[in-house]
Write an enzyme that holds these catalytic residues in place. Structure first.
Site: not given
Length: 335
Positions: A145, A218, A106
């Site tokens: 992640k 993505g 993030c």
């Protein structure tokens, strides 16, 4: 039943990451996940990111709440203090989650200021310490992640150093968002669109770490793309496309898992939500808390616009929410 401390037979055994839906803030809440599960039995679903502070100092039961139907289900954590992440991983295991995932992707300013998310890619040793603490605390899988880099640390050698250190700490499962993150000057939305996708970098990582489970994330939009990427990677993760066009999940079980059962129709999926919505209303909730997540069903057919209007505008005015829901289901019939 909102949460469980014992796994039911439906979700015992190894978690398949062949197809998953990404953790997305304000989107993949428990209502969204319940809906997505109706479309695919096998997709691995992730919570929104939950910070360690929220679990340690906030309403833990609310943040961990889910419906048993959501399995297989992973909790994504945001944090950077090993002991705190270990405690929260233990909460996840006790609550019956199938996996706990650490957010190292993030890019928002708010989480950077708390040493959460993509900024941690500059601190691989700390991430390794966090992962080791979590692995020592639980028996469920601990995954990471991450991006392929951040500005100022975007070389392939630095990516390998990051993955290598975290792997040495015991992590064997990585979801790779195949973009770098620009930590200054771009919004989170821009960071999902502006940095170019580099599937080739993620593919090289899989070649150089063949023993690791590498899931690609993505820009993936179709199941045809998923099948292509699965020739290289161990799994694929869809984010925005799975939310804005959720009916893509209806073909996941047959296309990617070999299921022979025909996909659920749009109308039947929303019809199956009716008892869940009725319970939510009986508990004092508002229907739009749930129906905001199903608007993507209304695409590509006559009446789709009316469907979206019913559940996004009219839902705030009606005195008969379930009657309005039935109208929306009727518009989906045959599509």
């Amino acid at each position: 039943m909102q949460k469980s401390t014992e796994k039911s037979p439906a979700h015992q055994g190894a978690v398949s990451r062949r197809f998953s839906v990404a953790p997305m803030m304000d989107w993949t809440d428990r209502h969204c996940r319940f809906f997505l599960r109706l479309l695919s039995r096998h997709a691995l679903l992730y919570t929104e990111m939950v910070t360690t502070g929220a679990l340690l100092k906030g309403d833990r039961e609310r943040f961990l709440r889910y419906d048993e139907a959501e399995h297989p289900l992973a909790l994504q954590l945001g944090g950077s203090v090993p002991a705190e992440l270990a405690a929260c991983a233990a909460f996840a295991e006790q609550a019956g989650y199938d996996e706990v995932n650490l957010n190292v992707g993030c890019p928002s300013d708010r989480v950077q200021n708390n040493m959460i998310g993509a900024c941690l890619m500059a601190h691989p040793t700390l991430v390794a310490d966090c992962v080791k603490a979590m692995l020592d605390a639980v028996r469920i899988p601990v995954t990471v992640k991450h991006r392929i880099g951040i500005n100022g640390r975007d070389s392939y050698a630095e990516l390998c150093d990051f993955v290598g250190q975290v792997h040495d700490a015991g992590c064997t499962r990585f979801t790779v968002h195949a973009r770098i993150a620009i930590l200054e000057g771009l919004s989170p939305k821009e960071n999902r669109e502006v940095p170019p996708l580099r599937y080739d970098i993620a593919a090289q990582l899989k070649r150089d770490f063949p023993g690791l489970e590498i899931i690609l994330n993505g820009g993936i939009k179709t199941l045809a793309e998923c099948r292509t990427h699965l020739q290289t990677f161990d799994g694929v993760m869809l984010g925005r496309e799975a939310y804005h066009n959720p009916y893509v999940l209806a073909d996941v079980d047959s296309a990617l898992y070999g299921e022979k059962t025909p996909p659920i129709s749009r109308a039947d999926a929303l019809r199956a939500m009716r008892p869940y919505i009725a319970r939510h209303l009986a508990d004092g909730g508002a229907m739009h808390h749930i129906t905001r997540h199903v608007l993507g069903l209304g695409q590509g057919f006559n009446g789709a616009r009316r469907f979206r209007q019913l559940l996004s505008v009219d839902v705030h005015k009606t005195r008969d929410p379930l009657g309005l829901l039935d109208q929306a289901i009727g518009l989906l019939e045959g599509h």
